[in-house]
Design a protein around this motif. Structure first.
Motif, PDB file in Angstrom:
ATOM      1  N   VAL A  29      -1.935 -13.599  -4.967  1.00  0.00           N
ATOM      2  CA  VAL A  29      -1.938 -12.393  -4.128  1.00  0.00           C
ATOM      3  C   VAL A  29      -0.662 -12.343  -3.290  1.00  0.00           C
ATOM      4  O   VAL A  29      -0.011 -11.303  -3.192  1.00  0.00           O
ATOM      5  CB  VAL A  29      -3.190 -12.364  -3.217  1.00  0.00           C
ATOM      6  CG1 VAL A  29      -3.115 -11.220  -2.230  1.00  0.00           C
ATOM      7  CG2 VAL A  29      -4.444 -12.256  -4.074  1.00  0.00           C
ATOM      8  N   SER A  30      -0.294 -13.480  -2.701  1.00  0.00           N
ATOM      9  CA  SER A  30       0.918 -13.475  -1.870  1.00  0.00           C
ATOM     10  C   SER A  30       2.159 -13.202  -2.718  1.00  0.00           C
ATOM     11  O   SER A  30       3.072 -12.500  -2.276  1.00  0.00           O
ATOM     12  CB  SER A  30       1.060 -14.794  -1.116  1.00  0.00           C
ATOM     13  OG  SER A  30       1.168 -15.866  -2.029  1.00  0.00           O
ATOM     14  N   GLY A  31       2.194 -13.725  -3.932  1.00  0.00           N
ATOM     15  CA  GLY A  31       3.326 -13.447  -4.816  1.00  0.00           C
ATOM     16  C   GLY A  31       3.391 -11.990  -5.192  1.00  0.00           C
ATOM     17  O   GLY A  31       4.479 -11.390  -5.246  1.00  0.00           O
TER      18      GLY A  31
ATOM     19  N   VAL B  79       5.811  -6.517  -4.431  1.00  0.00           N
ATOM     20  CA  VAL B  79       5.701  -5.123  -3.997  1.00  0.00           C
ATOM     21  C   VAL B  79       6.647  -4.866  -2.834  1.00  0.00           C
ATOM     22  O   VAL B  79       7.338  -3.851  -2.781  1.00  0.00           O
ATOM     23  CB  VAL B  79       4.249  -4.779  -3.613  1.00  0.00           C
ATOM     24  CG1 VAL B  79       4.164  -3.430  -2.916  1.00  0.00           C
ATOM     25  CG2 VAL B  79       3.365  -4.796  -4.847  1.00  0.00           C
ATOM     26  N   GLU B  80       6.710  -5.816  -1.901  1.00  0.00           N
ATOM     27  CA  GLU B  80       7.607  -5.661  -0.751  1.00  0.00           C
ATOM     28  C   GLU B  80       9.057  -5.549  -1.214  1.00  0.00           C
ATOM     29  O   GLU B  80       9.811  -4.719  -0.724  1.00  0.00           O
ATOM     30  CB  GLU B  80       7.450  -6.847   0.194  1.00  0.00           C
ATOM     31  CG  GLU B  80       8.384  -6.787   1.388  1.00  0.00           C
ATOM     32  CD  GLU B  80       8.383  -8.062   2.207  1.00  0.00           C
ATOM     33  OE1 GLU B  80       8.533  -7.965   3.426  1.00  0.00           O
ATOM     34  OE2 GLU B  80       8.233  -9.148   1.612  1.00  0.00           O
ATOM     35  N   SER B  81       9.438  -6.369  -2.177  1.00  0.00           N
ATOM     36  CA  SER B  81      10.829  -6.341  -2.625  1.00  0.00           C
ATOM     37  C   SER B  81      11.170  -5.027  -3.314  1.00  0.00           C
ATOM     38  O   SER B  81      12.310  -4.570  -3.259  1.00  0.00           O
ATOM     39  CB  SER B  81      11.123  -7.518  -3.546  1.00  0.00           C
ATOM     40  OG  SER B  81      10.431  -7.378  -4.761  1.00  0.00           O
ATOM     41  N   VAL B  82      10.184  -4.408  -3.960  1.00  0.00           N
ATOM     42  CA  VAL B  82      10.433  -3.127  -4.605  1.00  0.00           C
ATOM     43  C   VAL B  82      10.519  -2.015  -3.563  1.00  0.00           C
ATOM     44  O   VAL B  82      11.384  -1.140  -3.632  1.00  0.00           O
ATOM     45  CB  VAL B  82       9.320  -2.816  -5.635  1.00  0.00           C
ATOM     46  CG1 VAL B  82       9.403  -1.384  -6.112  1.00  0.00           C
ATOM     47  CG2 VAL B  82       9.401  -3.783  -6.803  1.00  0.00           C
ATOM     48  N   LEU B  83       9.616  -2.056  -2.577  1.00  0.00           N
ATOM     49  CA  LEU B  83       9.532  -0.961  -1.617  1.00  0.00           C
ATOM     50  C   LEU B  83      10.571  -1.042  -0.503  1.00  0.00           C
ATOM     51  O   LEU B  83      10.964  -0.028   0.059  1.00  0.00           O
ATOM     52  CB  LEU B  83       8.132  -0.922  -0.999  1.00  0.00           C
ATOM     53  CG  LEU B  83       6.996  -0.608  -1.976  1.00  0.00           C
ATOM     54  CD1 LEU B  83       5.666  -0.672  -1.259  1.00  0.00           C
ATOM     55  CD2 LEU B  83       7.198   0.739  -2.630  1.00  0.00           C
ATOM     56  N   MET B  84      10.958  -2.231  -0.138  1.00  0.00           N
ATOM     57  CA  MET B  84      11.855  -2.388   1.003  1.00  0.00           C
ATOM     58  C   MET B  84      13.246  -2.798   0.544  1.00  0.00           C
ATOM     59  O   MET B  84      13.398  -3.618  -0.345  1.00  0.00           O
ATOM     60  CB  MET B  84      11.303  -3.442   1.966  1.00  0.00           C
ATOM     61  CG  MET B  84       9.945  -3.103   2.510  1.00  0.00           C
ATOM     62  SD  MET B  84       9.331  -4.396   3.566  1.00  0.00           S
ATOM     63  CE  MET B  84       9.997  -3.855   5.109  1.00  0.00           C
TER      64      MET B  84
END
Length: 77
Positions: A22-24, A29-34
């Motif tokens: 889940v953390s991965g 997702v964070e790297s794609v969005l931010m």
């Protein structure tokens, strides 16, 4: 009469990739969005929070030492 041996449908020896944790998945997702600047800002903000907590703990400990030193008869030498 004996049954014919069962052969697997897939003869390939490769296994499917394991599901990400889940953390991965959240990091992905964070790297794609931010953008990288936003990630850096978030890391810097968290480092600042941790440093503030450390300084607050230092103040609490210093206050306790000063109060102990100000109490009459607190010296044990």
């Amino acid at each position: 009469m004996q049954a014919a041996p069962v052969t697997p449908l897939r003869t390939s020896t490769t296994r499917p990739a394991a599901w990400p944790s889940v953390s991965g998945a959240l990091r992905a997702v964070e790297s794609v969005l931010m953008r990288s600047g936003q990630r850096t800002a978030r890391r810097n903000a968290w480092a600042s929070v941790l440093e503030d907590r450390r300084r607050a703990q230092d103040r609490v400990e210093t206050q306790a030492v000063l109060e102990a030193a100000a109490t009459p008869g607190s010296r044990t030498s």
